[in-house]
Design a protein around this motif. Structure first.
Motif, PDB file in Angstrom:
ATOM      1  N   LEU A 166     -41.747  73.111  -0.629  1.00 10.36           N
ATOM      2  CA  LEU A 166     -40.956  72.310  -0.301  1.00 10.36           C
ATOM      3  C   LEU A 166     -41.787  71.539   0.825  1.00 10.36           C
ATOM      4  CD1 LEU A 166     -37.690  72.281  -0.530  1.00 10.36           C
ATOM      5  CD2 LEU A 166     -37.571  73.318   1.576  1.00 10.36           C
ATOM      6  N   SER A 167     -41.572  70.343   0.244  1.00 13.95           N
ATOM      7  CA  SER A 167     -42.484  69.389   1.358  1.00 13.95           C
ATOM      8  C   SER A 167     -41.758  69.429   2.686  1.00 13.95           C
ATOM      9  CB  SER A 167     -42.320  67.891   0.666  1.00 13.95           C
ATOM     10  OG  SER A 167     -40.963  67.427   0.974  1.00 13.95           O
ATOM     11  N   PRO A 168     -42.818  68.895   3.950  1.00 11.86           N
ATOM     12  CA  PRO A 168     -42.329  68.968   5.105  1.00 11.86           C
ATOM     13  C   PRO A 168     -41.214  68.067   5.533  1.00 11.86           C
ATOM     14  CG  PRO A 168     -44.823  69.094   5.292  1.00 11.86           C
ATOM     15  CD  PRO A 168     -44.145  68.838   3.477  1.00 11.86           C
ATOM     16  N   GLU A 169     -41.102  66.974   4.607  1.00 10.66           N
ATOM     17  CA  GLU A 169     -40.051  66.023   4.766  1.00 10.66           C
ATOM     18  C   GLU A 169     -38.818  66.580   4.417  1.00 10.66           C
ATOM     19  OE1 GLU A 169     -42.708  65.329   3.231  1.00 10.66           O
ATOM     20  OE2 GLU A 169     -44.076  63.871   4.812  1.00 10.66           O
ATOM     21  N   VAL A 170     -38.906  67.202   3.197  1.00 12.61           N
ATOM     22  CA  VAL A 170     -37.478  67.768   2.686  1.00 12.61           C
ATOM     23  C   VAL A 170     -36.791  69.007   3.696  1.00 12.61           C
ATOM     24  CG1 VAL A 170     -36.433  68.851   0.824  1.00 12.61           C
ATOM     25  CG2 VAL A 170     -37.954  66.894   0.315  1.00 12.61           C
ATOM     26  N   ARG A 171     -37.928  69.804   3.906  1.00  9.93           N
ATOM     27  CA  ARG A 171     -37.526  70.843   4.949  1.00  9.93           C
ATOM     28  C   ARG A 171     -37.227  70.496   5.971  1.00  9.93           C
ATOM     29  NH1 ARG A 171     -42.557  72.826   5.021  1.00  9.93           N
ATOM     30  NH2 ARG A 171     -43.223  72.334   7.063  1.00  9.93           N
ATOM     31  N   HIS A 172     -37.562  69.235   6.818  1.00  7.26           N
ATOM     32  CA  HIS A 172     -37.250  68.719   8.092  1.00  7.26           C
ATOM     33  C   HIS A 172     -35.757  68.295   7.822  1.00  7.26           C
ATOM     34  CE1 HIS A 172     -41.266  68.291  10.033  1.00  7.26           C
ATOM     35  NE2 HIS A 172     -40.951  69.414   9.649  1.00  7.26           N
ATOM     36  N   ARG A 173     -35.415  67.873   6.844  1.00  3.20           N
ATOM     37  CA  ARG A 173     -34.020  67.222   6.559  1.00  3.20           C
ATOM     38  C   ARG A 173     -33.176  68.446   6.513  1.00  3.20           C
ATOM     39  NH1 ARG A 173     -36.488  63.285   2.716  1.00  3.20           N
ATOM     40  NH2 ARG A 173     -35.787  64.702   1.238  1.00  3.20           N
ATOM     41  N   TRP A 174     -33.567  69.563   5.919  1.00  7.30           N
ATOM     42  CA  TRP A 174     -32.699  70.785   5.803  1.00  7.30           C
ATOM     43  C   TRP A 174     -32.500  71.494   7.131  1.00  7.30           C
ATOM     44  CZ3 TRP A 174     -29.066  72.766   3.002  1.00  7.30           C
ATOM     45  CH2 TRP A 174     -29.086  72.395   1.537  1.00  7.30           C
ATOM     46  N   LEU A 175     -33.571  71.297   7.826  1.00  9.40           N
ATOM     47  CA  LEU A 175     -33.417  72.053   9.237  1.00  9.40           C
ATOM     48  C   LEU A 175     -32.555  71.107  10.092  1.00  9.40           C
ATOM     49  CD1 LEU A 175     -37.167  72.789   9.922  1.00  9.40           C
ATOM     50  CD2 LEU A 175     -35.392  74.485   9.441  1.00  9.40           C
ATOM     51  N   ARG A 176     -32.627  69.842   9.979  1.00  3.60           N
ATOM     52  CA  ARG A 176     -31.588  69.012  10.759  1.00  3.60           C
ATOM     53  C   ARG A 176     -30.340  69.195  10.518  1.00  3.60           C
ATOM     54  NH1 ARG A 176     -34.156  64.995  13.977  1.00  3.60           N
ATOM     55  NH2 ARG A 176     -36.538  64.658  13.494  1.00  3.60           N
ATOM     56  N   ARG A 177     -30.015  69.253   9.083  1.00  7.90           N
ATOM     57  CA  ARG A 177     -28.852  69.463   8.338  1.00  7.90           C
ATOM     58  C   ARG A 177     -28.075  70.610   8.822  1.00  7.90           C
ATOM     59  NH1 ARG A 177     -30.285  68.974   3.484  1.00  7.90           N
ATOM     60  NH2 ARG A 177     -29.483  66.739   3.451  1.00  7.90           N
ATOM     61  N   LEU A 178     -28.910  71.816   8.827  1.00  9.12           N
ATOM     62  CA  LEU A 178     -28.496  73.194   9.110  1.00  9.12           C
ATOM     63  C   LEU A 178     -28.252  73.144  10.535  1.00  9.12           C
ATOM     64  CD1 LEU A 178     -30.656  75.290   7.124  1.00  9.12           C
ATOM     65  CD2 LEU A 178     -28.298  74.909   6.672  1.00  9.12           C
ATOM     66  N   PHE A 179     -28.927  72.659  11.478  1.00 12.87           N
ATOM     67  CA  PHE A 179     -28.820  72.476  13.121  1.00 12.87           C
ATOM     68  C   PHE A 179     -27.383  71.811  13.149  1.00 12.87           C
ATOM     69  CE2 PHE A 179     -29.442  71.023  17.183  1.00 12.87           C
ATOM     70  CZ  PHE A 179     -29.721  72.105  17.940  1.00 12.87           C
ATOM     71  N   ALA A 180     -27.095  70.651  12.532  1.00 16.96           N
ATOM     72  CA  ALA A 180     -26.060  69.951  12.945  1.00 16.96           C
ATOM     73  C   ALA A 180     -24.795  70.632  12.504  1.00 16.96           C
ATOM     74  CB  ALA A 180     -26.077  68.695  12.001  1.00 16.96           C
ATOM     75  N   LEU A 181     -24.878  71.419  11.259  1.00 15.74           N
ATOM     76  CA  LEU A 181     -23.883  72.356  10.992  1.00 15.74           C
ATOM     77  C   LEU A 181     -23.450  73.416  11.768  1.00 15.74           C
ATOM     78  CD1 LEU A 181     -21.694  72.910   8.706  1.00 15.74           C
ATOM     79  CD2 LEU A 181     -23.362  74.594   7.460  1.00 15.74           C
ATOM     80  N   TRP A 182     -24.831  74.003  12.373  1.00 13.10           N
ATOM     81  CA  TRP A 182     -24.434  75.142  13.346  1.00 13.10           C
ATOM     82  C   TRP A 182     -23.571  74.632  14.610  1.00 13.10           C
ATOM     83  CZ3 TRP A 182     -28.223  76.505  17.664  1.00 13.10           C
ATOM     84  CH2 TRP A 182     -27.922  77.413  18.409  1.00 13.10           C
ATOM     85  N   LEU A 183     -23.944  73.362  15.001  1.00 14.51           N
ATOM     86  CA  LEU A 183     -23.248  72.707  16.279  1.00 14.51           C
ATOM     87  C   LEU A 183     -21.807  72.639  16.022  1.00 14.51           C
ATOM     88  CD1 LEU A 183     -25.865  69.693  17.353  1.00 14.51           C
ATOM     89  CD2 LEU A 183     -25.628  72.258  18.394  1.00 14.51           C
ATOM     90  N   LYS A 184     -21.502  72.011  14.945  1.00 21.22           N
ATOM     91  CA  LYS A 184     -20.094  71.773  14.531  1.00 21.22           C
ATOM     92  C   LYS A 184     -19.336  73.270  14.585  1.00 21.22           C
ATOM     93  CE  LYS A 184     -20.181  67.419  13.043  1.00 21.22           C
ATOM     94  NZ  LYS A 184     -19.348  66.456  14.004  1.00 21.22           N
ATOM     95  N   HIS A 185     -20.157  74.229  14.210  1.00 23.61           N
ATOM     96  CA  HIS A 185     -19.598  75.558  14.193  1.00 23.61           C
ATOM     97  C   HIS A 185     -19.254  76.099  15.618  1.00 23.61           C
ATOM     98  CE1 HIS A 185     -20.366  77.116   9.853  1.00 23.61           C
ATOM     99  NE2 HIS A 185     -19.630  76.002   9.862  1.00 23.61           N
ATOM    100  N   LEU A 186     -20.564  75.700  16.508  1.00 19.65           N
ATOM    101  CA  LEU A 186     -20.178  75.931  18.094  1.00 19.65           C
ATOM    102  C   LEU A 186     -18.797  75.149  18.500  1.00 19.65           C
ATOM    103  CD1 LEU A 186     -24.025  75.961  19.060  1.00 19.65           C
ATOM    104  CD2 LEU A 186     -22.406  77.955  18.740  1.00 19.65           C
ATOM    105  N   ASP A 187     -18.706  73.802  18.060  1.00 18.74           N
ATOM    106  CA  ASP A 187     -17.722  73.221  18.624  1.00 18.74           C
ATOM    107  C   ASP A 187     -16.545  73.763  18.213  1.00 18.74           C
ATOM    108  OD1 ASP A 187     -19.517  71.522  19.842  1.00 18.74           O
ATOM    109  OD2 ASP A 187     -19.446  69.876  18.254  1.00 18.74           O
ATOM    110  N   ALA A 188     -16.257  74.508  16.995  1.00 15.06           N
ATOM    111  CA  ALA A 188     -15.136  75.000  16.734  1.00 15.06           C
ATOM    112  C   ALA A 188     -14.937  76.481  17.382  1.00 15.06           C
ATOM    113  CB  ALA A 188     -14.947  75.165  15.211  1.00 15.06           C
ATOM    114  N   HIS A 189     -15.814  76.734  18.070  1.00 11.00           N
ATOM    115  CA  HIS A 189     -15.911  78.139  18.640  1.00 11.00           C
ATOM    116  C   HIS A 189     -15.866  79.041  17.904  1.00 11.00           C
ATOM    117  CE1 HIS A 189     -14.587  75.660  22.252  1.00 11.00           C
ATOM    118  NE2 HIS A 189     -13.337  75.433  21.836  1.00 11.00           N
TER     119      HIS A 189
END
Length: 279
Positions: free
Chosen positions: A193-216
């Motif tokens: 998994l290239s670093p570019e693709v892996r970084h996109r997934w890390l950012r995507r998962l982190f953003a999803l986690w923040l949305k879940h935190l916002d939803a308590h």
């Protein structure tokens, strides 16, 4: 699974278990895609054993007869469903685009559910075909559409579908992110998994986690998945994401009102930073 729960399942009759699964899929329809996929995999795993059992001493395959007088309805096999999926690179790209188009045109909750269910079922089927990239593309579309929140009223349905497919997505990401291949140019092993693709997934998962935190939501699976997918060289990216989010937190030191949701969010981000430092 707790011993008490496991014991209760073992003492439950077949009819009761079928009824339980039926009620669960009615109350939580998004579980149907995951259950269907798991049943398909179990059936494939048991096919060789069943073939051996069906063969008698003469090497001939015996037939199972149904004396009930009722006709058995055989469900579509997983292989038949997989064969219908596009495999050509151009067709696959178009396949993802078709899902994006369908998602942009849905006008009702039921229509959205049907599109999301098709998307997840196709992604899981591609995993069964060992076409990891296509499965990742479909899962990426699912999460990206949820993050857009173009229609806030549909967010719970997106979250339900993501939760239902998270087991498959976690297993896929953890497996593919750990693979390496020999880079002839560099003369060394490099991640599949290239670093570019892996970084996109890390950012995507982190953003999803923040949305879940916002939803308590008390969310622990996503931070663990992020750390499992990340390589040592990704620590700088993860720290920058968490620190940037902490800096956006409003200063409430002079306020008499305690925002427990905000406090939990801050503590979760601080814990994530500590976990990144340990890896």
């Amino acid at each position: 699974m707790t011993p008490e729960f496991e014991q209760r399942l073992q003492t439950t009759s077949r009819e009761q278990l079928i009824q339980l699964l039926g009620e669960l899929t009615v109350r939580h329809p998004v579980l149907q895609a995951e259950i269907t996929s798991m049943l398909g995999k179990l059936a494939q795993e048991h096919e060789p054993a069943q073939a051996e059992e069906a063969t008698d001493d003469t090497g001939e395959v015996s037939e199972d007869w149904d004396f009930t007088g009722e006709t058995q309805v055989t469900p579509h096999s997983a292989a038949a469903q997989q064969a219908a999926l596009p495999t050509d690179s151009e067709d696959r790209h178009q396949h993802v685009g078709e899902f994006a188009g369908r998602l942009s045109q849905v006008e009702s909750r039921q229509a959205l559910f049907e599109v999301l269910q098709d998307l997840v079922e196709d992604a899981i089927s591609y995993i069964g075909q060992n076409d990891d990239q296509m499965a990742l593309d479909l899962f990426a579309l699912l999460i990206d559409e949820r993050l857009l929140e173009s229609q806030p009223e549909t967010v719970p349905l997106f979250d339900e579908m993501i939760d239902a497919s998270m087991y498959s997505l976690e297993a896929l990401l953890e497996e593919i992110s750990s693979r390496t291949m020999f880079d002839t140019d560099a003369g060394a092993l490099s991640p599949l998994l290239s670093p570019e693709v892996r970084h996109r997934w890390l950012r995507r998962l982190f953003a999803l986690w923040l949305k879940h935190l916002d939803a308590h939501r008390v969310e622990e699976d996503l931070p663990e998945l992020i750390l499992d997918v990340a390589w040592n060289e990704d620590a700088l990216l993860l720290r920058s994401l968490a620190q940037a989010e902490l800096q956006r937190q409003p200063d409430t030191s002079h306020s008499n009102i305690v925002d427990f949701g905000r406090q939990y969010r801050t503590k979760a981000l601080e814990k994530f930073l500590k976990d990144v430092s340990r890896t």
